[in-house]
Design a protein around this motif. Structure first.
Motif, PDB file in Angstrom:
ATOM      1  N   VAL A  86      -2.382   7.823  -7.736  1.00  0.00           N
ATOM      2  CA  VAL A  86      -3.520   7.951  -6.825  1.00  0.00           C
ATOM      3  C   VAL A  86      -3.855   9.419  -6.572  1.00  0.00           C
ATOM      4  O   VAL A  86      -5.028   9.769  -6.374  1.00  0.00           O
ATOM      5  N   THR A 114      -3.629  -0.509  -2.399  1.00  0.00           N
ATOM      6  CA  THR A 114      -3.948   0.916  -2.423  1.00  0.00           C
ATOM      7  C   THR A 114      -5.422   1.152  -2.129  1.00  0.00           C
ATOM      8  O   THR A 114      -5.780   2.071  -1.380  1.00  0.00           O
ATOM      9  N   GLU A 160      -0.613  -3.997  -5.980  1.00  0.00           N
ATOM     10  CA  GLU A 160      -0.561  -2.584  -5.600  1.00  0.00           C
ATOM     11  C   GLU A 160      -1.939  -1.944  -5.704  1.00  0.00           C
ATOM     12  O   GLU A 160      -2.305  -1.112  -4.864  1.00  0.00           O
ATOM     13  N   GLY A 183       0.826  -1.203   0.000  1.00  0.00           N
ATOM     14  CA  GLY A 183       0.000   0.000   0.000  1.00  0.00           C
ATOM     15  C   GLY A 183       0.858   1.250   0.000  1.00  0.00           C
ATOM     16  O   GLY A 183       2.022   1.239   0.407  1.00  0.00           O
ATOM     17  N   LEU A 184       0.273   2.350  -0.425  1.00  0.00           N
ATOM     18  CA  LEU A 184       1.007   3.598  -0.573  1.00  0.00           C
ATOM     19  C   LEU A 184       1.685   4.022   0.719  1.00  0.00           C
ATOM     20  O   LEU A 184       2.808   4.535   0.713  1.00  0.00           O
ATOM     21  N   VAL A 203       3.343   5.207  -7.352  1.00  0.00           N
ATOM     22  CA  VAL A 203       1.962   4.929  -6.947  1.00  0.00           C
ATOM     23  C   VAL A 203       1.268   6.204  -6.476  1.00  0.00           C
ATOM     24  O   VAL A 203       0.103   6.457  -6.816  1.00  0.00           O
TER      25      VAL A 203
END
Length: 407
Positions: free
Chosen positions: A109, A242, A238, A93-94, A105
């Protein structure tokens, strides 16, 4: 540096009394020094605003170390195999990416949280807030958490992700189970629930991604798929990680700030009266409520290269716990910090973090909070507590179990 290993230490995240009011303990920590070794969790506690703010921006620290070191090189034991579903979900995750992966990423986003995008959500958010409050008023009251504070941000982030309305009830339980792992010392049952939620949530999102590949829409999942197909590489893991992060972070801050904030207002009737009378701008009041009782109390980072805090060397391989709740009550930065002042304008709180991991969704959270507080102020002008609430046992993401109100 003080070592906190005594059971009588003021910092005790496992204590219900501490969770209910950690601020006297924070004052003691700040008075005692700039960094403290907390033996029960193997972390260095950092309580001062200046240090927390600086370390959030210091690239010698990271949310992970795996972009530079193996577990063995870093002197750490790999997580147990039984936790793999959670560690894989969390690690992609980010929030837990660093370096080039984080930049890649976050760039993708961030397109979903531009000022224009958030502005377009405004009418929907305000309309939903009004509807939820009207339902509460029609029933003469109820639990502010489950009736208003929780459904609004969950509906907003679900709409952004393209989760059908009929599935939204699944999201908060999964999120709560996963967030349990962010506590300082989660037990085996917490880990078991987090792993189960990680498996179920990941499977759900993979199905959603497959549907959006076949039938794209105007949601974020479709946008991430399109960006990948156009050359901005984003693995399916991902995407899944995310989306989970956006749900967790996209509603936890709003839910707990709204509920904690109203409980704070009820205990400061003169400040609530000023807000109701329009003598204080609502956006300014929201910032002060975020500072006064921030829902995210602690943010941890790994030390990637030796650092020095107040004459103490914190070596590579260590973990520091940045105490947001303490930083936001630091008298070295805030005048009369234990006083709620809804009109406070000099307010650089760290409720949304700082540096490369500054909360992407902060503008959306502010929109949601303004909508919730505004709707309750306008449509429930006699709102008052119906019972003394209890705090949930969790410390890192700190909030009430419920907040019964009457109108």
């Amino acid at each position: 540096m003080e070592t906190l290993s005594d059971p009588s230490s003021p910092f005790d995240p496992s204590s219900a009394r501490f969770v209910a009011d950690p601020y006297p303990a924070y004052a003691a920590l700040r008075e005692a020094g700039r960094v403290h070794w907390f033996a029960p969790t193997g972390q260095y506690l950092v309580p001062h605003h200046a240090d927390v703010s600086a370390l959030l921006r210091d690239r010698r620290l990271g949310r992970t170390y795996l972009h530079r070191f193996t577990h063995e090189e870093f002197g750490r034991t790999p997580p147990p195999a039984a936790l793999e579903p959670f560690t894989t979900l969390d690690g992609h995750g980010l929030l837990d990416l660093e370096g080039a992966d984080h930049t890649r990423v976050r760039r993708l986003v961030a397109k979903a949280f531009t000022p224009r995008t958030v502005e377009r959500l405004g009418p929907f958010v305000h309309r939903l807030a009004d509807e939820l409050v009207d339902g509460l008023v029609a029933d003469g009251g109820g639990d502010l958490l489950t009736r208003v504070a929780e459904p609004l941000p969950v509906a907003v982030i679900a709409r952004m992700l393209g989760v059908p309305p009929g599935d939204r009830h699944l999201l908060r339980p999964w999120s709560a189970a996963i967030c349990g792992m962010y506590e300082p010392a989660p037990d085996e049952e917490t880990a078991r629930r987090a792993v189960a939620a990680s498996v179920e949530f990941s499977a759900y999102l993979r199905e959603l991604i497959a549907r959006r590949r076949a039938e794209p829409g105007g949601d974020l999942v479709s946008a991430l798929i399109a960006a990948h197909d156009e050359g901005d590489r984003l693995t399916e893991q991902e995407m899944v990680s995310t989306c989970v992060l956006l749900l967790n972070a996209g509603h936890e801050a709003t839910v707990n700030t709204a509920v904690n904030g109203w409980w704070t207002l009820f205990r400061h009737p003169e400040q609530l009266a000023a807000l109701r009378a329009g003598r204080v701008p609502l956006p300014t009041a929201v910032e002060e409520l975020l500072r006064y009782d921030t829902p995210l109390q602690m943010f941890t980072r790994w030390v990637l290269d030796d650092i020095e805090i107040g004459g103490t060397t914190v070596e590579r391989g260590s973990r520091v716990a940045l105490l947001f709740g303490s930083a936001n009550r630091d008298p070295a930065r805030f005048a009369d910090p234990d006083r709620l002042d809804l009109g406070r304008t000099d307010n650089p709180h760290v409720g949304f973090g700082a540096g490369i991991h500054y909360c992407l969704g902060a503008p959306l959270a502010r929109l949601e909070l303004s909508a919730v507080f505004g709707a309750l102020l306008r449509r429930a002008p006699r709102l008052r507590p119906a019972a003394e609430p209890e705090w949930r046992p969790g410390y890192v993401i700190r909030g009430l179990k419920e907040l019964p109100v009457t109108v």
